[in-house]
Design a protein around this motif. Structure first.
Motif, PDB file in Angstrom:
ATOM      1  N   GLU A  47     -34.001   6.062  12.749  1.00  0.00           N
ATOM      2  CA  GLU A  47     -34.014   7.775  12.829  1.00  0.00           C
ATOM      3  C   GLU A  47     -35.364   8.580  12.573  1.00  0.00           C
ATOM      4  O   GLU A  47     -35.729   9.135  13.465  1.00  0.00           O
ATOM      5  N   LEU A  56     -30.890  20.547  21.826  1.00  0.00           N
ATOM      6  CA  LEU A  56     -30.014  19.655  21.652  1.00  0.00           C
ATOM      7  C   LEU A  56     -28.471  20.202  21.167  1.00  0.00           C
ATOM      8  O   LEU A  56     -28.446  21.123  20.462  1.00  0.00           O
ATOM      9  N   THR A  58     -24.702  19.169  19.923  1.00  0.00           N
ATOM     10  CA  THR A  58     -24.199  17.800  19.158  1.00  0.00           C
ATOM     11  C   THR A  58     -22.732  17.809  19.368  1.00  0.00           C
ATOM     12  O   THR A  58     -22.094  18.980  19.392  1.00  0.00           O
ATOM     13  N   THR A  70     -21.832  10.837  16.146  1.00  0.00           N
ATOM     14  CA  THR A  70     -22.348  12.011  16.727  1.00  0.00           C
ATOM     15  C   THR A  70     -23.314  12.051  17.741  1.00  0.00           C
ATOM     16  O   THR A  70     -24.174  11.218  17.565  1.00  0.00           O
ATOM     17  N   TYR A  72     -26.067  13.175  20.783  1.00  0.00           N
ATOM     18  CA  TYR A  72     -27.050  14.285  20.728  1.00  0.00           C
ATOM     19  C   TYR A  72     -27.305  14.686  22.185  1.00  0.00           C
ATOM     20  O   TYR A  72     -27.818  13.404  22.859  1.00  0.00           O
ATOM     21  N   HIS A  73     -27.125  15.552  22.998  1.00  0.00           N
ATOM     22  CA  HIS A  73     -27.060  15.845  24.191  1.00  0.00           C
ATOM     23  C   HIS A  73     -28.237  16.883  24.635  1.00  0.00           C
ATOM     24  O   HIS A  73     -28.258  17.889  23.814  1.00  0.00           O
ATOM     25  N   ARG A  80     -26.371  12.641  27.431  1.00  0.00           N
ATOM     26  CA  ARG A  80     -26.741  12.082  26.063  1.00  0.00           C
ATOM     27  C   ARG A  80     -27.974  11.426  26.057  1.00  0.00           C
ATOM     28  O   ARG A  80     -28.229  10.355  26.537  1.00  0.00           O
ATOM     29  N   SER A  83     -27.129   8.746  19.791  1.00  0.00           N
ATOM     30  CA  SER A  83     -26.116   9.113  18.847  1.00  0.00           C
ATOM     31  C   SER A  83     -26.363   8.475  17.573  1.00  0.00           C
ATOM     32  O   SER A  83     -27.412   7.843  17.302  1.00  0.00           O
ATOM     33  N   THR A  84     -25.631   9.098  16.385  1.00  0.00           N
ATOM     34  CA  THR A  84     -26.012   8.616  15.072  1.00  0.00           C
ATOM     35  C   THR A  84     -24.409   8.156  14.675  1.00  0.00           C
ATOM     36  O   THR A  84     -23.327   8.474  15.331  1.00  0.00           O
TER      37      THR A  84
END
Ligand code: ZN
Ligand code: ZN
Length: 148
Positions: A47, A56, A58, A70, A72-73, A80, A83-84
């Motif tokens: 990350e 973004l 979320t 999660t 991130y878009h 998208r 993601s995490t």
């Protein structure tokens, strides 16, 4: 430096890595639903190496196992980008199709092939797992530091 972005161009990112990371394909039914496609092609990166410009949105989802993912878009086109996952702290799991030059990414690993679409023929020389890959094995194949 690796670059990428969403389809509308409002969000762009850079990944400060010397060479293209390895990627994997997940054929689980949740990835099929989430992507609206037949599998998710994912490229995990640290990350800390990822910098994003643009707004973004979320969206978090909790899996049956209790892990929180999660997404991130892009706030404009809602595509998208990455993601995490609470089970994999410190990693950003980038959607491989958003990477500039994504044709250079061939999955090094296939997981959840027990639910892959029947028309997809996997190459014989690429590791594949019926369900999830053991974290240490996944890290080895993807040449990443093992999950804590
Ligand atoms: Zn966008
Ligand atoms: Zn999946």
């Amino acid at each position: 430096m690796i670059t990428g972005g969403c389809r509308c161009g409002a969000v762009r990112y850079t990944i400060a890595l010397e060479r293209m990371p390895r990627s994997y394909a997940c054929h689980c039914t949740l990835c099929q639903r989430a992507s609206g496609s037949s599998f998710a092609h994912q490229m995990p990166v640290p990350e800390a190496a990822l910098s994003v410009t643009g707004e973004l949105l979320t969206a978090g989802v909790t899996s049956v196992s209790g892990a929180v993912s999660t997404g991130y878009h892009c706030a404009a086109c809602v595509g998208r980008l990455y993601s995490t996952n609470s089970r994999w702290p410190g990693m950003a799991i980038v959607r491989a199709g958003t990477v500039d030059g994504s044709e250079r990414l061939t999955p090094a690993l296939h997981i959840f092939i027990s639910t892959k679409q029947p028309w997809i023929a996997l190459p014989r020389d690429v590791p594949a797992f019926e369900e999830s890959a053991p974290p240490a094995e996944l890290a080895t194949i993807l040449e990443l530091a093992p999950p804590a």
